[in-house]
Scaffold this motif. Structure first.
Motif, PDB file in Angstrom:
ATOM      1  N   ASN A  23       0.804  -1.225   0.000  1.00 12.71           N
ATOM      2  CA  ASN A  23       0.000   0.000   0.000  1.00 12.71           C
ATOM      3  C   ASN A  23       0.837   1.276   0.000  1.00 12.71           C
ATOM      4  O   ASN A  23       0.320   2.348  -0.302  1.00 12.71           O
ATOM      5  CB  ASN A  23      -0.955   0.010   1.199  1.00 12.71           C
ATOM      6  CG  ASN A  23      -2.161  -0.888   0.981  1.00 12.71           C
ATOM      7  OD1 ASN A  23      -2.535  -1.174  -0.158  1.00 12.71           O
ATOM      8  ND2 ASN A  23      -2.761  -1.355   2.066  1.00 12.71           N
TER       9      ASN A  23
ATOM     10  N   ASN B 196       0.246   8.721  -1.789  1.00  8.97           N
ATOM     11  CA  ASN B 196      -0.557   7.668  -1.162  1.00  8.97           C
ATOM     12  C   ASN B 196      -0.861   6.505  -2.099  1.00  8.97           C
ATOM     13  O   ASN B 196      -1.798   5.734  -1.853  1.00  8.97           O
ATOM     14  CB  ASN B 196      -1.868   8.260  -0.634  1.00  8.97           C
ATOM     15  CG  ASN B 196      -1.637   9.253   0.492  1.00  8.97           C
ATOM     16  OD1 ASN B 196      -0.879   8.975   1.420  1.00  8.97           O
ATOM     17  ND2 ASN B 196      -2.267  10.420   0.403  1.00  8.97           N
ATOM     18  N   ASP B 197      -0.083   6.360  -3.154  1.00 11.83           N
ATOM     19  CA  ASP B 197      -0.319   5.273  -4.108  1.00 11.83           C
ATOM     20  C   ASP B 197       0.087   3.922  -3.528  1.00 11.83           C
ATOM     21  O   ASP B 197       1.043   3.815  -2.749  1.00 11.83           O
ATOM     22  CB  ASP B 197       0.472   5.506  -5.395  1.00 11.83           C
ATOM     23  CG  ASP B 197      -0.202   6.507  -6.315  1.00 11.83           C
ATOM     24  OD1 ASP B 197      -1.255   7.041  -5.935  1.00 11.83           O
ATOM     25  OD2 ASP B 197       0.342   6.753  -7.408  1.00 11.83           O
TER      26      ASP B 197
ATOM     27  N   GLN C 243      -1.631   2.604  -8.050  1.00 16.41           N
ATOM     28  CA  GLN C 243      -3.052   2.906  -7.897  1.00 16.41           C
ATOM     29  C   GLN C 243      -3.256   3.898  -6.761  1.00 16.41           C
ATOM     30  O   GLN C 243      -2.697   3.740  -5.669  1.00 16.41           O
ATOM     31  CB  GLN C 243      -3.833   1.619  -7.611  1.00 16.41           C
ATOM     32  CG  GLN C 243      -5.341   1.777  -7.676  1.00 16.41           C
ATOM     33  CD  GLN C 243      -6.047   0.425  -7.749  1.00 16.41           C
ATOM     34  OE1 GLN C 243      -5.411  -0.613  -7.936  1.00 16.41           O
ATOM     35  NE2 GLN C 243      -7.353   0.434  -7.613  1.00 16.41           N
ATOM     36  N   SER C 244      -4.053   4.931  -7.027  1.00 18.64           N
ATOM     37  CA  SER C 244      -4.299   5.954  -6.016  1.00 18.64           C
ATOM     38  C   SER C 244      -5.165   5.399  -4.892  1.00 18.64           C
ATOM     39  O   SER C 244      -5.864   4.388  -5.050  1.00 18.64           O
ATOM     40  CB  SER C 244      -4.977   7.174  -6.643  1.00 18.64           C
ATOM     41  OG  SER C 244      -6.272   6.833  -7.106  1.00 18.64           O
ATOM     42  N   LYS C 245      -5.131   6.079  -3.769  1.00 21.43           N
ATOM     43  CA  LYS C 245      -5.867   5.617  -2.592  1.00 21.43           C
ATOM     44  C   LYS C 245      -7.363   5.551  -2.850  1.00 21.43           C
ATOM     45  O   LYS C 245      -8.064   4.665  -2.342  1.00 21.43           O
ATOM     46  CB  LYS C 245      -5.569   6.548  -1.411  1.00 21.43           C
ATOM     47  CG  LYS C 245      -6.147   6.090  -0.093  1.00 21.43           C
ATOM     48  CD  LYS C 245      -5.717   7.006   1.036  1.00 21.43           C
ATOM     49  CE  LYS C 245      -6.266   6.522   2.374  1.00 21.43           C
ATOM     50  NZ  LYS C 245      -5.843   7.405   3.498  1.00 21.43           N
ATOM     51  N   ASP C 246      -7.884   6.482  -3.654  1.00 22.12           N
ATOM     52  CA  ASP C 246      -9.317   6.523  -3.959  1.00 22.12           C
ATOM     53  C   ASP C 246      -9.680   5.725  -5.207  1.00 22.12           C
ATOM     54  O   ASP C 246     -10.829   5.782  -5.672  1.00 22.12           O
ATOM     55  CB  ASP C 246      -9.768   7.978  -4.145  1.00 22.12           C
ATOM     56  CG  ASP C 246      -9.595   8.796  -2.871  1.00 22.12           C
ATOM     57  OD1 ASP C 246      -9.767   8.220  -1.778  1.00 22.12           O
ATOM     58  OD2 ASP C 246      -9.267   9.993  -2.977  1.00 22.12           O
ATOM     59  N   ASP C 247      -8.698   5.009  -5.768  1.00 24.36           N
ATOM     60  CA  ASP C 247      -8.907   4.182  -6.966  1.00 24.36           C
ATOM     61  C   ASP C 247      -9.362   4.989  -8.179  1.00 24.36           C
ATOM     62  O   ASP C 247      -9.971   4.438  -9.100  1.00 24.36           O
ATOM     63  CB  ASP C 247      -9.937   3.069  -6.689  1.00 24.36           C
ATOM     64  CG  ASP C 247      -9.460   2.085  -5.638  1.00 24.36           C
ATOM     65  OD1 ASP C 247      -8.229   1.954  -5.478  1.00 24.36           O
ATOM     66  OD2 ASP C 247     -10.302   1.461  -4.980  1.00 24.36           O
ATOM     67  N   ASP C 248      -9.074   6.297  -8.190  1.00 21.80           N
ATOM     68  CA  ASP C 248      -9.502   7.111  -9.325  1.00 21.80           C
ATOM     69  C   ASP C 248      -8.376   7.334 -10.337  1.00 21.80           C
ATOM     70  O   ASP C 248      -8.560   8.006 -11.341  1.00 21.80           O
ATOM     71  CB  ASP C 248     -10.054   8.458  -8.847  1.00 21.80           C
ATOM     72  CG  ASP C 248      -9.058   9.242  -8.005  1.00 21.80           C
ATOM     73  OD1 ASP C 248      -7.956   8.707  -7.729  1.00 21.80           O
ATOM     74  OD2 ASP C 248      -9.380  10.380  -7.613  1.00 21.80           O
TER      75      ASP C 248
END
Length: 256
Positions: free
Chosen positions: A7, A85-86, A104-109
């Protein structure tokens, strides 16, 4: 097939950035226990030992042991694309010639996919015997880096002396000299300098290697230095809950 997820992509970037200071290519060994790497610099002065436990990853799976040979600068170029925060996912097939990397970004966007080609690395694996070190010092890694940087302007060699009174770093040349001593204590920021010395010892090391090793301060707040007569200095950084990164630096032989 091998696949793991962490993470904190920035942590992996910091580890690889530190390693590539001394070696250009790295052979990562994948097993059920996790990821490990061993490498030695071209002058055979510095040996690197990285151990990342499978249990420290957010997910980790491999069907069988694998070797992943990577050009570390290319690997770092991809890792530098990670935002704060990826998360990062590594995936490879066996047989195969590439490492798939997903950020992948923390918010999955935001999802970024990269491919790094694997290379064949013919490297010898060194057995590191278990040693008892007469002197062990734990100190803030930022202070270690500061001292090494300050003394590097005076000479290309640093002496490290450890006794029950503390640890002393010294550098001497025809033009100037300097000495910095740290006593067992608690520093202003709350971090401690801890010294265990069975008997006094002094060894000398090339500063250019310690300058590279000291960049491990980005990985951990503290560094452990282990010294004994006639064997390499060990600099150990804890890699959070993943494992550790160790540098073995051969001492310089002082000529009369």
């Amino acid at each position: 097939m091998f696949e793991c997820k962490l993470n904190d992509a920035q942590l992996l970037r910091k580890v690889v950035e530190c390693i590539r200071e001394l070696i250009k290519e790295g052979r990562f060994e994948v097993s059920q226990n996790g990821l490990s790497l061993q490498g030695i610099d071209s002058s055979f002065v510095a040996l690197i030992q990285l151990t990342l436990r499978a249990s420290g990853f957010d997910s980790f799976h491999t069907d069988k042991p694998m070797l992943l040979g990577l050009q570390l600068e290319q690997f770092c170029k991809v890792l530098r694309c990670a935002s704060l925060n990826d998360s990062i996912t590594l995936q490879a097939q066996d047989p195969g010639d590439k490492l798939n990397i997903t950020l992948q970004s923390k918010d999955d966007d935001r999802i970024s996919n990269f491919v790094v080609r694997l290379i064949d690395i013919d490297a010898e694996t060194f057995t590191i015997p278990s040693k008892t070190y007469n002197c062990v010092v734990k100190m803030p890694s930022s202070e270690f880096q500061r001292i090494v940087r300050e003394l590097s302007g005076l000479s290309d060699t640093v002496g490290i002396e450890i006794s029950q009174d503390g640890i002393t770093f010294s550098s001497d040349s025809h033009q100037s000299s300097g000495k910095i001593q740290l006593k067992p204590s608690t520093l202003e920021d709350g971090q401690k300098v801890q010294v265990k010395a069975e008997k006094p010892i002094t060894q000398f090391f090339a500063l250019r290697y310690l300058l590279s090793v000291a960049k491990g301060c980005t990985i951990s707040d503290s560094v452990v230095l282990m010294i004994a007569n006639d064997i390499p200095l060990v600099c150990e950084y804890k890699v959070e809950n993943l494992g550790n990164l160790r540098f073995y630096i051969a001492p310089k032989i002082e000529e009369d």
